[in-house]
Scaffold this motif. Structure first.
Motif, PDB file in Angstrom:
ATOM      1  N   UNK A 141       0.810  -1.495   0.120  1.00  0.00           N
ATOM      2  CA  UNK A 141       0.164   0.563  -0.230  1.00  0.00           C
ATOM      3  C   UNK A 141       0.728   0.929   0.368  1.00  0.00           C
ATOM      4  N   UNK A 142       2.442   1.227   0.602  1.00  0.00           N
ATOM      5  CA  UNK A 142       3.125   2.730   0.516  1.00  0.00           C
ATOM      6  C   UNK A 142       2.895   3.106  -0.724  1.00  0.00           C
ATOM      7  N   UNK A 143       2.641   2.649  -2.070  1.00  0.00           N
ATOM      8  CA  UNK A 143       2.749   3.789  -3.523  1.00  0.00           C
ATOM      9  C   UNK A 143       1.548   4.346  -3.275  1.00  0.00           C
ATOM     10  N   UNK A 144       0.292   4.210  -2.338  1.00  0.00           N
ATOM     11  CA  UNK A 144      -0.811   4.850  -2.674  1.00  0.00           C
ATOM     12  C   UNK A 144      -0.129   5.842  -1.466  1.00  0.00           C
ATOM     13  N   UNK A 145      -0.174   5.916  -0.115  1.00  0.00           N
ATOM     14  CA  UNK A 145       0.069   6.483   0.378  1.00  0.00           C
ATOM     15  C   UNK A 145       1.579   7.606   0.465  1.00  0.00           C
ATOM     16  N   UNK A 146       2.191   7.534  -0.462  1.00  0.00           N
ATOM     17  CA  UNK A 146       3.199   8.077  -1.175  1.00  0.00           C
ATOM     18  C   UNK A 146       2.564   8.750  -2.107  1.00  0.00           C
ATOM     19  N   UNK A 147       2.135   8.856  -2.945  1.00  0.00           N
ATOM     20  CA  UNK A 147       0.954   9.129  -3.744  1.00  0.00           C
ATOM     21  C   UNK A 147       0.123  10.531  -3.071  1.00  0.00           C
ATOM     22  N   UNK A 148      -0.491   9.879  -2.457  1.00  0.00           N
ATOM     23  CA  UNK A 148      -1.734  10.966  -1.596  1.00  0.00           C
ATOM     24  C   UNK A 148      -0.580  11.472  -0.500  1.00  0.00           C
ATOM     25  N   UNK A 149       0.301  11.271  -0.195  1.00  0.00           N
ATOM     26  CA  UNK A 149       1.200  12.413   0.702  1.00  0.00           C
ATOM     27  C   UNK A 149       1.618  12.990  -0.298  1.00  0.00           C
ATOM     28  N   UNK A 150       1.872  13.265  -1.557  1.00  0.00           N
ATOM     29  CA  UNK A 150       2.707  13.803  -3.076  1.00  0.00           C
ATOM     30  C   UNK A 150       1.714  14.978  -3.104  1.00  0.00           C
ATOM     31  N   UNK A 151       0.295  14.469  -3.163  1.00  0.00           N
ATOM     32  CA  UNK A 151      -0.625  15.635  -3.557  1.00  0.00           C
ATOM     33  C   UNK A 151      -0.939  16.277  -2.500  1.00  0.00           C
ATOM     34  N   UNK A 152      -0.736  16.138  -1.195  1.00  0.00           N
ATOM     35  CA  UNK A 152      -1.366  16.957  -0.185  1.00  0.00           C
ATOM     36  C   UNK A 152      -0.180  17.616   0.684  1.00  0.00           C
ATOM     37  N   UNK A 190      -0.352  22.179   0.219  1.00  0.00           N
ATOM     38  CA  UNK A 190      -0.488  23.004   1.194  1.00  0.00           C
ATOM     39  C   UNK A 190       0.647  23.549   0.346  1.00  0.00           C
ATOM     40  N   UNK A 191       1.114  23.446  -0.453  1.00  0.00           N
ATOM     41  CA  UNK A 191       2.641  24.379  -0.492  1.00  0.00           C
ATOM     42  C   UNK A 191       1.696  25.465  -1.429  1.00  0.00           C
ATOM     43  N   UNK A 192       0.848  25.204  -2.614  1.00  0.00           N
ATOM     44  CA  UNK A 192      -0.323  26.094  -3.395  1.00  0.00           C
ATOM     45  C   UNK A 192      -1.470  25.442  -3.879  1.00  0.00           C
ATOM     46  N   UNK A 193      -1.975  25.093  -2.227  1.00  0.00           N
ATOM     47  CA  UNK A 193      -3.442  25.624  -2.502  1.00  0.00           C
ATOM     48  C   UNK A 193      -4.250  24.704  -3.951  1.00  0.00           C
ATOM     49  N   UNK A 194      -5.202  24.134  -2.520  1.00  0.00           N
ATOM     50  CA  UNK A 194      -6.707  23.505  -3.396  1.00  0.00           C
ATOM     51  C   UNK A 194      -6.049  23.473  -5.005  1.00  0.00           C
ATOM     52  N   UNK A 195      -6.072  24.752  -5.742  1.00  0.00           N
ATOM     53  CA  UNK A 195      -6.270  25.554  -6.879  1.00  0.00           C
ATOM     54  C   UNK A 195      -4.957  24.824  -7.644  1.00  0.00           C
ATOM     55  N   UNK A 196      -3.470  24.423  -7.223  1.00  0.00           N
ATOM     56  CA  UNK A 196      -2.350  24.063  -7.937  1.00  0.00           C
ATOM     57  C   UNK A 196      -2.597  23.438  -8.089  1.00  0.00           C
ATOM     58  N   UNK A 197      -4.198  22.109  -7.886  1.00  0.00           N
ATOM     59  CA  UNK A 197      -3.591  20.700  -8.418  1.00  0.00           C
ATOM     60  C   UNK A 197      -3.786  20.329  -9.395  1.00  0.00           C
ATOM     61  N   UNK A 198      -3.734  19.455 -10.176  1.00  0.00           N
ATOM     62  CA  UNK A 198      -4.245  19.326 -11.699  1.00  0.00           C
ATOM     63  C   UNK A 198      -6.015  18.473 -11.133  1.00  0.00           C
ATOM     64  N   UNK A 199      -6.409  17.938 -12.346  1.00  0.00           N
ATOM     65  CA  UNK A 199      -7.907  16.882 -12.871  1.00  0.00           C
ATOM     66  C   UNK A 199      -7.538  16.506 -12.088  1.00  0.00           C
ATOM     67  N   UNK A 200      -6.975  15.602 -11.985  1.00  0.00           N
ATOM     68  CA  UNK A 200      -6.184  14.001 -12.444  1.00  0.00           C
ATOM     69  C   UNK A 200      -6.066  13.642 -10.396  1.00  0.00           C
ATOM     70  N   UNK A 201      -4.914  14.651 -10.098  1.00  0.00           N
ATOM     71  CA  UNK A 201      -4.990  14.638  -8.204  1.00  0.00           C
ATOM     72  C   UNK A 201      -6.322  15.065  -7.970  1.00  0.00           C
ATOM     73  N   UNK A 202      -7.557  16.222  -8.023  1.00  0.00           N
ATOM     74  CA  UNK A 202      -8.445  16.189  -7.485  1.00  0.00           C
ATOM     75  C   UNK A 202      -9.022  15.206  -7.301  1.00  0.00           C
ATOM     76  N   UNK A 203      -9.445  14.461  -8.642  1.00  0.00           N
ATOM     77  CA  UNK A 203      -9.543  13.232  -8.557  1.00  0.00           C
ATOM     78  C   UNK A 203      -9.842  12.229  -7.876  1.00  0.00           C
ATOM     79  N   UNK A 204      -8.166  11.961  -7.877  1.00  0.00           N
ATOM     80  CA  UNK A 204      -7.443  10.425  -6.351  1.00  0.00           C
ATOM     81  C   UNK A 204      -7.357  11.127  -5.719  1.00  0.00           C
TER      82      UNK A 204
END
Length: 333
Positions: A14-25, A29-43
């Motif tokens: 499961x660590x790959x998904x945890x790291x992906x979530x950590x990366x998105x968060x 946190x650095x750029x705001x939710x608006x800085x996320x891509x559509x794929x990241x917002x969906x994931x």
């Protein structure tokens, strides 16, 4: 050894998904939710649910404590992005002023009336007792009334305390006076709120005590034929200040009522459920006390016209009553 292997495999799967979530968060946190891509917002919500599920499993099978701590931190961070309020600080303040505070006050009409009865009942009681016998004044205030506004004061002296020459006082002195009065009134109000947990009894006593202090002082001016003048001097700020103290007492009674009559809940759970409403009212009272301190420290000392004082008092009463109790359209979410 088998436990360590089980923990290793659990993490590896499961660590790959945890790291992906950590990366998105981290990016959010650095750029705001608006800085996320559509794929990241969906994931994001999917990965959050998976992390919560992993945390639940990790706890149930007593995996490595480091894994559990990591997942708890990850899930907490993700929760605020998935379910947290997506509003700025300014928007939250405006929502508090437009909806939260007046709604909390309107929902506490009964406690507000009870607070009003104790506070103004104390004022009326002391006022009429002192008019019958001024010895009651010394009973309420003691023998040391330092500012001289007592039954032995002359009419001329009492007049000098309610009409001032603005040229005789520097702005720094008025600012210091306003600060002192705010601190005093804030202490009374916050104590009236904070002591409500003891079934509201200390709150009732504090309201009554401060009402008695004010009522006995009012009787001194009334007996000297200065009731009209003193009322204008007091109410230029008193409408806002006394309203704030009454609402702070109401907040205390909200907590006290929840503790005294918890219904099917425990007393702690009942107090917690009512705590948000009471705290909202109390926070708003601080705003009212700041306004009252400004009126008291500046307006009351610089405005010597009785007419202007009464106009300000009546206007502030209408404004506060309208703000709290007039119905307003519900905003769509």
């Amino acid at each position: 050894m088998s436990d360590m292997l089980k923990s290793y495999r659990f993490r590896e799967e499961r660590e790959a998904d945890w790291r992906k979530l950590d990366l998105i968060l981290t990016r959010a946190e650095n750029s705001g939710v608006k800085g996320l891509s559509d794929d990241e917002m969906t994931a994001l919500p999917r990965l959050y649910r998976q992390a919560v599920s992993s945390l639940s499993v990790a706890k149930s099978i007593s995996l490595d404590q480091n894994v559990i701590v990591y997942l708890e931190s990850l899930c907490t961070r993700a929760y605020f992005f998935v379910y947290g309020a997506r509003t700025t600080l300014g928007e939250r303040i405006m929502d508090f002023l437009r909806r939260g505070w007046p709604q909390a006050v309107r929902g506490a009409v009964g406690p507000t009336l009870l607070s009003f009865l104790f506070f103004f009942g104390g004022i009326g009681l002391a006022f009429f007792l002192c008019l019958q016998d001024m010895d009651w004044f010394w009973t309420f205030h003691g023998e040391n009334m330092m500012d001289g506004r007592n039954p032995d004061a002359t009419v001329e002296y009492l007049l000098s305390t309610i009409y001032t020459d603005p040229n005789d006082h520097g702005q720094s002195e008025l600012a210091a006076f306003a600060s002192t009065l705010f601190n005093n009134n804030a202490q009374i109000s916050l104590f009236a709120f904070a002591l409500g947990f003891a079934f509201g009894v200390p709150t009732a006593w504090l309201l009554l005590y401060n009402g008695v202090s004010l009522g006995s002082m009012y009787a001194v001016f009334w007996q000297k034929g200065l009731g009209y003048e003193f009322t204008g001097w007091l109410m230029i700020h008193g409408v806002t200040e006394l309203f704030a103290i009454t609402l702070a007492g109401a907040a205390g009674f909200v907590i006290g009522g929840a503790v005294a009559f918890p219904g099917q809940k425990t007393r702690i759970a009942s107090a917690r459920a009512s705590g948000k409403q009471a705290a909202t009212i109390a926070m708003g009272c601080v705003i009212m006390l700041i306004i009252a301190a400004l009126l008291e420290g500046f307006g009351r000392q610089m405005i010597n016209s009785d007419t202007v004082r009464y106009v300000i008092a009546v206007t502030s009463l209408v404004v506060w009553c309208g703000y709290f109790y007039l119905p307003r359209a519900q905003q769509r979410v």
